[in-house]
Design a protein around this motif. Structure first.
Motif, PDB file in Angstrom:
ATOM      1  N   ASN A 197       0.854  -1.181   0.000  1.00 25.19           N
ATOM      2  CA  ASN A 197       0.000   0.000   0.000  1.00 25.19           C
ATOM      3  C   ASN A 197       0.892   1.234   0.000  1.00 25.19           C
ATOM      4  OD1 ASN A 197      -1.551   2.270   0.969  1.00 25.19           O
ATOM      5  ND2 ASN A 197      -3.134   0.812   1.575  1.00 25.19           N
ATOM      6  N   ALA A 198       0.882   1.983  -1.102  1.00 20.74           N
ATOM      7  CA  ALA A 198       1.814   3.096  -1.261  1.00 20.74           C
ATOM      8  C   ALA A 198       1.571   4.211  -0.253  1.00 20.74           C
ATOM      9  CB  ALA A 198       1.715   3.645  -2.688  1.00 20.74           C
ATOM     10  N   LEU A 199       0.303   4.505   0.050  1.00 20.82           N
ATOM     11  CA  LEU A 199       0.002   5.541   1.039  1.00 20.82           C
ATOM     12  C   LEU A 199       0.489   5.133   2.419  1.00 20.82           C
ATOM     13  CD1 LEU A 199      -1.347   8.208   1.824  1.00 20.82           C
ATOM     14  CD2 LEU A 199      -3.496   6.959   2.102  1.00 20.82           C
ATOM     15  N   SER A 200       0.289   3.869   2.766  1.00 21.41           N
ATOM     16  CA  SER A 200       0.759   3.363   4.048  1.00 21.41           C
ATOM     17  C   SER A 200       2.277   3.493   4.166  1.00 21.41           C
ATOM     18  CB  SER A 200       0.340   1.905   4.220  1.00 21.41           C
ATOM     19  OG  SER A 200       0.829   1.361   5.415  1.00 21.41           O
ATOM     20  N   LEU A 201       2.985   3.210   3.074  1.00 25.99           N
ATOM     21  CA  LEU A 201       4.445   3.335   3.081  1.00 25.99           C
ATOM     22  C   LEU A 201       4.870   4.778   3.323  1.00 25.99           C
ATOM     23  CD1 LEU A 201       7.252   2.093   2.593  1.00 25.99           C
ATOM     24  CD2 LEU A 201       6.924   2.557   0.150  1.00 25.99           C
ATOM     25  N   VAL A 202       4.195   5.739   2.680  1.00 25.57           N
ATOM     26  CA  VAL A 202       4.534   7.153   2.861  1.00 25.57           C
ATOM     27  C   VAL A 202       4.304   7.587   4.296  1.00 25.57           C
ATOM     28  CG1 VAL A 202       3.898   9.504   2.198  1.00 25.57           C
ATOM     29  CG2 VAL A 202       4.155   7.755   0.442  1.00 25.57           C
ATOM     30  N   VAL A 203       3.145   7.197   4.862  1.00 28.00           N
ATOM     31  CA  VAL A 203       2.803   7.625   6.226  1.00 28.00           C
ATOM     32  C   VAL A 203       3.761   7.013   7.248  1.00 28.00           C
ATOM     33  CG1 VAL A 203       1.060   7.474   8.033  1.00 28.00           C
ATOM     34  CG2 VAL A 203       0.387   8.079   5.696  1.00 28.00           C
ATOM     35  N   TRP A 204       3.921   5.703   7.216  1.00 28.18           N
ATOM     36  CA  TRP A 204       4.768   5.049   8.208  1.00 28.18           C
ATOM     37  C   TRP A 204       6.247   5.329   7.964  1.00 28.18           C
ATOM     38  CZ3 TRP A 204       3.467   2.066  12.513  1.00 28.18           C
ATOM     39  CH2 TRP A 204       2.093   1.923  12.725  1.00 28.18           C
ATOM     40  N   GLY A 205       6.622   5.577   6.711  1.00 28.42           N
ATOM     41  CA  GLY A 205       7.996   5.978   6.432  1.00 28.42           C
ATOM     42  C   GLY A 205       8.284   7.390   6.903  1.00 28.42           C
ATOM     43  N   GLY A 206       7.225   8.156   7.205  1.00 24.86           N
ATOM     44  CA  GLY A 206       7.415   9.498   7.750  1.00 24.86           C
ATOM     45  C   GLY A 206       7.821   9.504   9.214  1.00 24.86           C
ATOM     46  N   ILE A 207       7.633   8.380   9.912  1.00 26.52           N
ATOM     47  CA  ILE A 207       7.972   8.332  11.340  1.00 26.52           C
ATOM     48  C   ILE A 207       9.471   8.544  11.571  1.00 26.52           C
ATOM     49  CG2 ILE A 207       7.986   6.880  13.408  1.00 26.52           C
ATOM     50  CD1 ILE A 207       5.413   5.591  12.396  1.00 26.52           C
ATOM     51  N   PRO A 208      10.365   7.763  10.933  1.00 28.71           N
ATOM     52  CA  PRO A 208      11.795   8.014  11.144  1.00 28.71           C
ATOM     53  C   PRO A 208      12.224   9.395  10.662  1.00 28.71           C
ATOM     54  CG  PRO A 208      11.461   6.394   9.390  1.00 28.71           C
ATOM     55  CD  PRO A 208      10.150   6.579  10.061  1.00 28.71           C
ATOM     56  N   ALA A 209      11.579   9.911   9.610  1.00 33.99           N
ATOM     57  CA  ALA A 209      11.921  11.247   9.127  1.00 33.99           C
ATOM     58  C   ALA A 209      11.540  12.301  10.158  1.00 33.99           C
ATOM     59  CB  ALA A 209      11.209  11.528   7.801  1.00 33.99           C
ATOM     60  N   PHE A 210      10.340  12.193  10.738  1.00 34.63           N
ATOM     61  CA  PHE A 210       9.923  13.137  11.772  1.00 34.63           C
ATOM     62  C   PHE A 210      10.844  13.057  12.988  1.00 34.63           C
ATOM     63  CE2 PHE A 210       7.504  13.615  15.787  1.00 34.63           C
ATOM     64  CZ  PHE A 210       7.367  14.997  15.750  1.00 34.63           C
ATOM     65  N   ALA A 211      11.170  11.832  13.400  1.00 31.94           N
ATOM     66  CA  ALA A 211      12.051  11.663  14.562  1.00 31.94           C
ATOM     67  C   ALA A 211      13.416  12.303  14.312  1.00 31.94           C
ATOM     68  CB  ALA A 211      12.204  10.180  14.886  1.00 31.94           C
ATOM     69  N   ALA A 212      13.950  12.124  13.095  1.00 28.46           N
ATOM     70  CA  ALA A 212      15.263  12.690  12.773  1.00 28.46           C
ATOM     71  C   ALA A 212      15.207  14.217  12.736  1.00 28.46           C
ATOM     72  CB  ALA A 212      15.748  12.140  11.436  1.00 28.46           C
TER      73      ALA A 212
END
Length: 320
Positions: free
Chosen positions: A199-214
């Motif tokens: 699911n491409a949207l799911s990948l974008v959302v959950w892949g945003g977690i490490p980006a936000f943390a960084a």
């Protein structure tokens, strides 16, 4: 804002690519359909105006704070509405730190250091050549003669546009972050290929977690909690509109579509269309903001479009 998330969530792709832990070998029919070209047109149009909204926000908050705000909006509240993709955490982290944190931390820095948005959009498209080269070597994806010819022609067009865009002193220090951002984006594209069809949207959302943390961690180290709050207090409606656009439109819509395309087709077929991003940016400025386009710009635009036509249709011409 939240109401758009279930609608976007309808964009799902279920079947994963074949491959092993070391590489993926492309198989099956890779022909692009009209709906794929329409999706590419939508993504490129969004990214073409994205740099304008980046500049709006960067006029009011520094790059690290903007990055944290962007991915805070991407992750929350969508995180509670969308199921985590069936992807190992190490790949999610790698995706988030390359295509999200690495790319945008460096792009925001280059813009903040004075690199014009038009030149930043141009230089960032070096990612196309990085991606195709890495995909050819690691993923064994085909790179045919008309692909190389089309991309090289489009690259000449970008140089012509760059000549038209260049005015006055170019901040040389700001060039290197953009090339670093291009390399980071290319690595993120390859990770998307490695992940395969999810699911491409799911990948974008959950892949945003490490980006936000960084972004949040580095922003707190750089400015402290009080400094971050002070920067946020400086936001006006213009800066807020910039944050909302790059989060909800550029990230959720743009990268969801981009990820779906990369999972479905070889990188060499998809990524060259990103060369149209600066073309769209120039035309948008011409039509909406009445920005002047000179001879170099028009020559470059025509050359880029010709190169992409060669890239897309060169195989058919050769067959005929």
């Amino acid at each position: 804002m939240v109401c758009i998330l279930p609608t976007l969530g309808s964009l799902k792709i279920f079947k994963r690519l074949w491959g092993n832990a070391h590489y993926l070998e492309w198989r099956g029919n890779t022909a692009m359909k009209p709906k794929d070209y329409l999706l590419i047109l939508l993504v490129i149009s969004i990214w073409g105006v994205n740099f304008l909204f980046m500049k709006f926000a960067l006029n009011e908050v520094p790059p690290l704070v903007l990055g944290a705000l962007r991915f805070l909006c991407v992750v929350f509240p969508a995180l509670f509405l969308i199921k985590r993709p069936a992807v190992p955490w190490y790949l999610l982290v790698a995706y988030g730190l390359t295509i999200n944190f690495g790319q945008f931390a460096l792009v925001f820095t280059a813009l903040d250091w004075g690199l014009p948005t038009g030149l930043a959009a141009l230089m960032l498209q070096v990612q196309v050549f990085f991606t195709v080269l890495i995909a050819g070597v690691l993923l064994h994806e085909p790179v045919l003669a008309h692909h190389l010819g089309g991309m090289c022609t489009a690259a000449v067009g970008l140089v012509l546009i760059g000549v038209g865009q260049y005015q006055g002193h170019l901040p040389l220090a700001a060039i290197w972050p953009v090339f670093g951002a291009a390399a980071s984006w290319a690595c993120g594209n390859i990770i998307v290929k490695r992940i395969g069809r999810v699911n491409a949207l799911s990948l974008v959302v959950w892949g945003g977690i490490p980006a936000f943390a960084a972004f949040a961690s580095v922003a707190l180290l750089a400015y402290g909690f009080g400094g971050v709050v002070q920067h946020l207090a400086n936001l006006t409606w213009k800066g807020i509109s910039g944050v909302l656009f790059i989060a909800y439109v550029s990230s959720l819509v743009g990268y969801t579509g981009w990820g779906a395309l990369l999972a479905k087709h070889p990188a060499g077929k998809v990524t060259p269309f990103a060369l149209l991003v600066p073309v769209v940016a120039l035309l948008a400025g011409y039509w909406v903001l009445n920005e002047r386009l000179g001879l170099w710009h028009w020559l470059g635009i025509i050359t880029v479009i010709s190169g992409l036509l060669w890239h897309v249709s060169g195989g058919r011409w050769r067959t005929k």
